[in-house]
Design a protein around this motif. Structure first.
Motif, PDB file in Angstrom:
ATOM      1  N   LEU A 287     -73.351  27.122  87.682  1.00  0.00           N
ATOM      2  CA  LEU A 287     -72.785  26.132  86.773  1.00  0.00           C
ATOM      3  C   LEU A 287     -72.288  26.771  85.478  1.00  0.00           C
ATOM      4  N   ASP A 288     -72.916  27.875  85.069  1.00  0.00           N
ATOM      5  CA  ASP A 288     -72.431  28.586  83.884  1.00  0.00           C
ATOM      6  C   ASP A 288     -71.033  29.144  84.132  1.00  0.00           C
ATOM      7  N   GLU A 289     -70.774  29.596  85.373  1.00  0.00           N
ATOM      8  CA  GLU A 289     -69.435  30.087  85.723  1.00  0.00           C
ATOM      9  C   GLU A 289     -68.413  28.963  85.632  1.00  0.00           C
ATOM     10  N   VAL A 290     -68.773  27.796  86.168  1.00  0.00           N
ATOM     11  CA  VAL A 290     -67.881  26.639  86.113  1.00  0.00           C
ATOM     12  C   VAL A 290     -67.592  26.295  84.652  1.00  0.00           C
ATOM     13  N   ASP A 291     -68.645  26.221  83.852  1.00  0.00           N
ATOM     14  CA  ASP A 291     -68.503  25.891  82.436  1.00  0.00           C
ATOM     15  C   ASP A 291     -67.597  26.892  81.724  1.00  0.00           C
ATOM     16  N   ALA A 292     -67.786  28.180  81.993  1.00  0.00           N
ATOM     17  CA  ALA A 292     -66.974  29.225  81.357  1.00  0.00           C
ATOM     18  C   ALA A 292     -65.503  29.119  81.768  1.00  0.00           C
ATOM     19  N   GLU A 293     -65.241  28.858  83.036  1.00  0.00           N
ATOM     20  CA  GLU A 293     -63.849  28.724  83.501  1.00  0.00           C
ATOM     21  C   GLU A 293     -63.180  27.505  82.885  1.00  0.00           C
ATOM     22  N   LEU A 294     -63.911  26.404  82.792  1.00  0.00           N
ATOM     23  CA  LEU A 294     -63.361  25.194  82.182  1.00  0.00           C
ATOM     24  C   LEU A 294     -63.037  25.444  80.707  1.00  0.00           C
ATOM     25  N   ALA A 295     -63.957  26.083  80.002  1.00  0.00           N
ATOM     26  CA  ALA A 295     -63.735  26.393  78.585  1.00  0.00           C
ATOM     27  C   ALA A 295     -62.561  27.358  78.428  1.00  0.00           C
ATOM     28  N   GLY A 296     -62.479  28.345  79.300  1.00  0.00           N
ATOM     29  CA  GLY A 296     -61.374  29.301  79.253  1.00  0.00           C
ATOM     30  C   GLY A 296     -60.033  28.633  79.492  1.00  0.00           C
ATOM     31  N   LEU A 297     -59.997  27.706  80.434  1.00  0.00           N
ATOM     32  CA  LEU A 297     -58.752  26.992  80.715  1.00  0.00           C
ATOM     33  C   LEU A 297     -58.333  26.162  79.504  1.00  0.00           C
ATOM     34  N   ARG A 298     -59.271  25.463  78.917  1.00  0.00           N
ATOM     35  CA  ARG A 298     -58.935  24.638  77.737  1.00  0.00           C
ATOM     36  C   ARG A 298     -58.462  25.506  76.583  1.00  0.00           C
ATOM     37  N   GLU A 299     -59.109  26.635  76.355  1.00  0.00           N
ATOM     38  CA  GLU A 299     -58.713  27.554  75.277  1.00  0.00           C
ATOM     39  C   GLU A 299     -57.311  28.100  75.528  1.00  0.00           C
ATOM     40  N   GLU A 300     -57.067  28.545  76.743  1.00  0.00           N
ATOM     41  CA  GLU A 300     -55.767  29.092  77.116  1.00  0.00           C
ATOM     42  C   GLU A 300     -54.676  28.026  76.960  1.00  0.00           C
ATOM     43  N   ALA A 301     -54.967  26.809  77.396  1.00  0.00           N
ATOM     44  CA  ALA A 301     -54.010  25.702  77.279  1.00  0.00           C
ATOM     45  C   ALA A 301     -53.730  25.394  75.811  1.00  0.00           C
ATOM     46  N   TRP A 302     -54.754  25.435  74.985  1.00  0.00           N
ATOM     47  CA  TRP A 302     -54.583  25.160  73.563  1.00  0.00           C
ATOM     48  C   TRP A 302     -53.709  26.231  72.910  1.00  0.00           C
ATOM     49  N   ARG A 303     -53.959  27.512  73.261  1.00  0.00           N
ATOM     50  CA  ARG A 303     -53.207  28.622  72.665  1.00  0.00           C
ATOM     51  C   ARG A 303     -51.776  28.706  73.159  1.00  0.00           C
ATOM     52  N   THR A 304     -51.576  28.567  74.494  1.00  0.00           N
ATOM     53  CA  THR A 304     -50.267  28.878  75.080  1.00  0.00           C
ATOM     54  C   THR A 304     -49.616  27.704  75.822  1.00  0.00           C
ATOM     55  N   GLY A 305     -50.413  26.697  76.168  1.00  0.00           N
ATOM     56  CA  GLY A 305     -49.871  25.597  76.966  1.00  0.00           C
ATOM     57  C   GLY A 305     -49.765  25.944  78.447  1.00  0.00           C
ATOM     58  N   ARG A 306     -50.249  27.136  78.815  1.00  0.00           N
ATOM     59  CA  ARG A 306     -50.143  27.607  80.199  1.00  0.00           C
ATOM     60  C   ARG A 306     -51.473  28.184  80.661  1.00  0.00           C
ATOM     61  N   THR A 307     -51.579  28.374  81.973  1.00  0.00           N
ATOM     62  CA  THR A 307     -52.729  29.063  82.542  1.00  0.00           C
ATOM     63  C   THR A 307     -52.265  29.818  83.781  1.00  0.00           C
ATOM     64  N   GLY A 308     -53.042  30.802  84.185  1.00  0.00           N
ATOM     65  CA  GLY A 308     -52.662  31.628  85.324  1.00  0.00           C
ATOM     66  C   GLY A 308     -53.249  31.148  86.633  1.00  0.00           C
ATOM     67  N   ARG A 309     -52.608  31.540  87.710  1.00  0.00           N
ATOM     68  CA  ARG A 309     -53.056  31.206  89.066  1.00  0.00           C
ATOM     69  C   ARG A 309     -54.495  31.658  89.316  1.00  0.00           C
ATOM     70  N   PRO A 310     -54.897  32.870  88.913  1.00  0.00           N
ATOM     71  CA  PRO A 310     -56.270  33.295  89.213  1.00  0.00           C
ATOM     72  C   PRO A 310     -57.338  32.352  88.648  1.00  0.00           C
ATOM     73  N   ARG A 311     -57.146  31.864  87.424  1.00  0.00           N
ATOM     74  CA  ARG A 311     -58.136  30.959  86.832  1.00  0.00           C
ATOM     75  C   ARG A 311     -58.192  29.660  87.630  1.00  0.00           C
ATOM     76  N   LEU A 312     -57.031  29.118  87.979  1.00  0.00           N
ATOM     77  CA  LEU A 312     -57.002  27.869  88.743  1.00  0.00           C
ATOM     78  C   LEU A 312     -57.645  28.058  90.115  1.00  0.00           C
ATOM     79  N   GLU A 313     -57.384  29.187  90.751  1.00  0.00           N
ATOM     80  CA  GLU A 313     -57.983  29.441  92.069  1.00  0.00           C
ATOM     81  C   GLU A 313     -59.494  29.615  91.976  1.00  0.00           C
ATOM     82  N   ARG A 314     -59.989  30.285  90.910  1.00  0.00           N
ATOM     83  CA  ARG A 314     -61.442  30.431  90.719  1.00  0.00           C
ATOM     84  C   ARG A 314     -62.096  29.074  90.534  1.00  0.00           C
ATOM     85  N   LEU A 315     -61.496  28.237  89.684  1.00  0.00           N
ATOM     86  CA  LEU A 315     -62.050  26.903  89.456  1.00  0.00           C
ATOM     87  C   LEU A 315     -62.068  26.098  90.751  1.00  0.00           C
TER      88      LEU A 315
END
Length: 173
Positions: free
Chosen positions: A116-144
């Motif tokens: 669950l810590d991995e899930v939490d970290a990926e979710l937080a990373g996606l939100r941070e990336e979206a906030w900074r750039t408005g985009r996210t990469g395929r690897p993060r989406l596939e991991r989630l």
């Protein structure tokens, strides 16, 4: 010339029917690199694709019907590197689904190895990336998607996780 270049051996070269991104190189010390960042889904291939070119290169050459990204090289010291990144615009719907999963995670009982810590970290990373750039990469989406699918974690049983997996699946399609 009979396939000879600069006194070297024969070479087949590269023949590409349609190329919408990427890199190609042919020749004795050929190198090809694609380090692009593409935003959005991959370019769809037509119903029958593009046929391999009629003029297929001589022995040692490459024939590609359709290429959208990547790298190909042909030649004595050929080297091809695809270091491109496919990025996706983060939609408000995706962010809403991420927020709902983040709200539901504290409701789950934590155990050793629950990931669950991995899930939490990926979710937080996606939100941070979206906030900074408005985009996210395929690897993060596939991991989630992987963490929330097929019973990989207890979080996969959450209704909000099912919604998020569906949103990711649609984005990656």
């Amino acid at each position: 010339m009979n396939g000879q270049q600069d006194g070297g051996g024969s070479g087949g070269g590269i023949s590409i029917g349609r190329m919408s991104g990427g890199a190609a190189a042919s020749g004795k010390g050929a190198k090809a690199e694609d380090r692009s960042e593409r935003v959005g889904p991959q370019v769809p291939v037509g119903p029958s694709g593009t046929p391999v070119p009629a003029e297929v290169p001589a022995e040692g050459g490459l024939a590609v019907g359709e290429m959208s990204g990547g790298a190909v090289a042909a030649g004595e010291r050929a080297e091809a590197v695809d270091a491109s990144r496919q990025l996706f615009l983060v939609t408000p719907e995706l962010l809403d689904a991420v927020r709902l999963v983040q709200q539901d995670l504290p409701l789950l009982a934590r155990t050793d190895g629950d990931r669950l810590d991995e899930v939490d970290a990926e979710l937080a990373g996606l939100r941070e990336e979206a906030w900074r750039t408005g985009r996210t990469g395929r690897p993060r989406l596939e991991r989630l998607k992987s963490l929330l699918s097929a019973g990989a974690t207890t979080a996969g049983g959450l209704a909000s996780a099912v919604t998020l997996v569906q949103a990711i699946t649609e984005l990656l399609a």
